[in-house]
Design an enzyme around this catalytic site. Structure first.
Site, mmCIF file in Angstrom:
data_model
loop_
_atom_site.group_PDB
_atom_site.id
_atom_site.type_symbol
_atom_site.label_atom_id
_atom_site.label_comp_id
_atom_site.label_asym_id
_atom_site.label_seq_id
_atom_site.Cartn_x
_atom_site.Cartn_y
_atom_site.Cartn_z
ATOM 1 N N SER A 157 0.851 -1.186 0.000
ATOM 2 C CA SER A 157 0.000 0.000 0.000
ATOM 3 C C SER A 157 0.884 1.232 0.000
ATOM 4 C CB SER A 157 -0.893 0.009 1.250
ATOM 5 O OG SER A 157 -1.537 1.264 1.421
ATOM 6 N N TYR A 170 -1.808 -0.862 10.643
ATOM 7 C CA TYR A 170 -1.998 -1.169 9.228
ATOM 8 C C TYR A 170 -0.816 -0.658 8.405
ATOM 9 C CZ TYR A 170 -3.737 -1.010 4.459
ATOM 10 O OH TYR A 170 -3.867 -1.161 3.101
#
Length: 260
Positions: free
Chosen positions: A139, A152
């Site tokens: 990501s 995350y």
């Protein structure tokens, strides 16, 4: 038996990879689909079989449970496939402060995003050969610390670092590793993780089909990192050159304004 393996295949980017991989490898014999949703996997299997004629093997399992790896290892040993592509697409996120999240939520992210990805990669490597590809879904959150989704972001930083190092380790075997680092993508991810903080991030939402097409193009070019969109490429460059204090200030403004 030329095989592709895709985790997180029931929805989002994982599903898009499963649908687009046959255009990348036109001589595949099987695609192994891994996700928790039996119904969605069966639907995808039917669609892929009809469109491509490729046989799909389904594993409707939770990658945070050991039994799925037992079944996979059993089938790998019995069938000895030539794994041409492994896509580690399964992942989970949580847009919330650490202090407002349960320990189970935080450690669950680490288990799926990092531990399961590493476990499956290690399990598959003996069945990968010259020209095989590993695609790990990271990501743009990997580029800098993410206040408001700290764990995350840290898991995706792990995926990016792991992928780049693994690519170097496998260079002599001519096995290529690509970390895919998109920004926000229009998928079911945010239904569980929560909507991305800030209007700017919401405006940057990308379509999964376009992200995967770009990723597979970069995979074909043997690039170690795939970043979709000018904004995310700019974010990566800025994170590399900006001082930590400035990066931390900016990310705090971007990520926590809607959480506090």
């Amino acid at each position: 038996m030329k095989t592709a393996i895709v985790t997180g295949a029931s929805s989002g980017l994982g599903r898009e990879f499963a649908r687009q991989i046959p255009k990348f490898y036109r001589s595949l014999d099987e695609i192994w689909l891994i996700a928790r949703s039996s119904d969605k996997l069966e639907q995808l299997k039917e669609e892929l079989t009809k469109e491509t004629g490729i046989y799909c093997r389904i594993y409707d399992s939770d990658l945070t449970r050991d039994y799925v790896f037992y079944h996979l290892q059993r089938d790998l040993e019995a069938l000895r496939p030539d794994i041409r592509m492994l896509v580690n697409g399964a992942g989970v996120g949580c847009n919330a402060l650490v202090s407002q999240s349960s320990p189970e939520t935080l450690t669950g992210m680490i288990q799926l995003n990092c531990t399961a990805l590493t476990h499956l990669t290690s399990l598959c490597l003996p069945y990968m050969n010259r020209g095989s590809r590993i695609v790990n879904l990271a990501s743009a959150a990997a580029f800098a610390p993410q206040p408001g989704s700290a764990v995350y972001g840290a898991t995706k930083a792990y995926v990016l670092s792991f992928s780049r190092a693994l690519g170097q380790e496998l260079a002599d075997r001519r096995i290529f590793v690509t970390a895919v680092c998109p920004g926000p993508v229009e998928t079911d991810f945010f239904r569980t993780a929560g909507e991305p903080a800030g209007k700017t991030r919401q405006k940057l939402m990308a379509q999964p089909g376009k992200v995967v097409r770009k990723a597979l193009s970069d995979v074909r070019r043997r690039r170690s990192v795939s970043v979709y969109g000018a904004a995310m490429k700019g974010a990566r460059t800025a994170a590399k050159i900006a001082p930590d204090r400035l990066t931390d200030w900016f990310m705090n403004k971007m990520n926590t304004r809607s959480l506090t």
